[in-house]
Design an enzyme around this catalytic site. Structure first.
Site, short mmCIF file in Angstrom:
data_model
loop_
_atom_site.label_atom_id
_atom_site.label_comp_id
_atom_site.label_asym_id
_atom_site.label_seq_id
_atom_site.Cartn_x
_atom_site.Cartn_y
_atom_site.Cartn_z
CE LYS A 13 20.99 37.29 0.00
NZ LYS A 13 20.81 37.59 0.88
CD GLN A 45 20.64 40.97 3.02
OE1 GLN A 45 20.02 40.27 1.92
NE2 GLN A 45 21.69 40.91 3.13
CG ASP A 74 23.60 33.80 5.71
OD1 ASP A 74 24.03 33.53 4.43
OD2 ASP A 74 22.81 34.93 5.71
#
Ligand code: NDP
Length: 315
Positions: free
Chosen positions: A69, A113, A136
């Protein structure tokens, strides 16, 4: 007779082979679009979209994702802020980091994460992120906005799936969609997105009776289960579009001792003979997920600054 057409005998035995939806190439196009918009934001508005990624602990798969990422964030011209915290980090310290990122004007997107170590409350952590920076799309406000058909941050994996479906079909209106898996990060938001496209949506899960029959009526199958090659080609309606979200690592003794390979939740070899279109694993949904994370960060930056959003990077 034109020999390139083969003989009638060959036509009789020839099986149908699905169109392979190339997620890797599609993701490269999305990233190119993101990079173009980032360049525009820099030159026209003096803004550099920034993505902060928080990793707690040393889970090897999470480390690989975070590295990937970070690299792709920089490749499209955005700022990448990585925060790697010790596995024993307290909840108070993690929440305090998130609050400082919420307040930082250089940070337009925040990603924590998952999974987090057991002593941390994931719901509390996610719901501490400013919903406008929740790239997200997991914050309860974004879940509610998506569920009520309002503008929200859309979870990256389902967003990538929808982009590929729209690109392949154009309108999805009236199609029967079956999603296997009801997780908060894939199955449920995928269902909301497909409802928004006017599909008739069924969500199947581990308690679904006659899963095979349910899957066989679908024009669109989205498999998000986490069980290697669970859906065989025999379950697929001829001509259906299959989106395989699953990423499963299985032993591959044919490659040598101790070797492994990635497979999806769909048995690709048999499904490709029946489906009209199918995403491969790897090279399907996976690359689109990261591309959509970058797209969401640009979208968040535009919204935070009252600027027009790029076309085609969100729903
Ligand atoms: P979860 O484990 O959170 O959810 C799995 C779902 O599958 C559950 O709803 C479960 O049902 C259902 N399920 C389990 N067994 C069966 C069965 N035998 N029949 C029908 N349904 C079943 O997984 P995720 O949604 O997080 O991930 C799913 C897969 O997608 C994984 O392989 C994951 O690695 C992959 N993934 C890939 C991403 C990408 O970028 N390509 C991103 C995110 C995930 P129940 O609720 O009843 O237990």
């Amino acid at each position: 007779m034109d020999e390139s057409l083969g003989t009638p005998d060959q036509w009789g035995t020839k099986t149908m082979t699905a169109h392979i939806i190339d997620g890797k190439a599609f993701a490269a196009r999305v990233r190119e679009k993101v990079a173009g918009h980032v360049a525009l934001l820099k030159s026209e508005a003096g803004l550099t979209p920034g993505l902060a990624v928080v990793l707690v602990g040393e889970d090897p798969a999470s480390q690989v994702y975070v590295r990937a990422k970070g690299k792709l964030t920089v490749d499209v011209g955005m700022a990448s802020f990585e925060h790697r915290l010790d596995a024993a980090t307290s909840e108070a310290d993690l929440l305090s980091l998130i609050q400082s990122l919420n307040a930082d004007p250089k940070v337009h997107g925040i990603l924590v994460q998952l999974p987090l170590p057991d002593h941390l409350n994931s719901d509390l952590v996610i719901n501490t992120i400013d919903p406008a920076k929740d790239v997200d799309g997991f914050h309860i406000s974004n879940v509610g906005l998506l569920g009520t058909g309002q503008k929200s941050m859309v979870p990256c994996t389902p967003l990538g799936c929808l982009m590929m479906l729209r690109d392949h079909h154009g309108s999805l209106s009236g199609m029967d969609a079956v999603i296997v898996g009801r997780s908060n990060i894939v199955g449920k938001p995928m269902a909301q997105l497909l409802l928004g496209e006017s599909c008739t949506v069924t969500i199947a899960h581990s308690r679904t009776r006659n899963l095979e029959e349910v899957v066989r009526r679908a024009d669109i199958v989205v498999a998000a289960v986490g069980r290697p090659e669970m859906v065989p080609g025999g379950w697929i309606k001829p001509g259906a579009t299959v989106i395989d979200v699953g990423i499963n690592r299985i032993p591959a003794p044919e490659k040598g001792e101790g070797k492994t390979r990635l497979v999806g939740d769909v048995e690709f070899a048999s499904a490709v003979e029946v489906a009209g279109a199918i995403t491969p694993v790897p090279g399907g949904v996976g690359p689109m997920t990261i591309a959509c994370l970058l797209a969401n960060t640009v979208t968040a930056c535009c919204r935070a600054n009252g600027l027009p959003e790029p076309d085609g990077l969100t729903v």
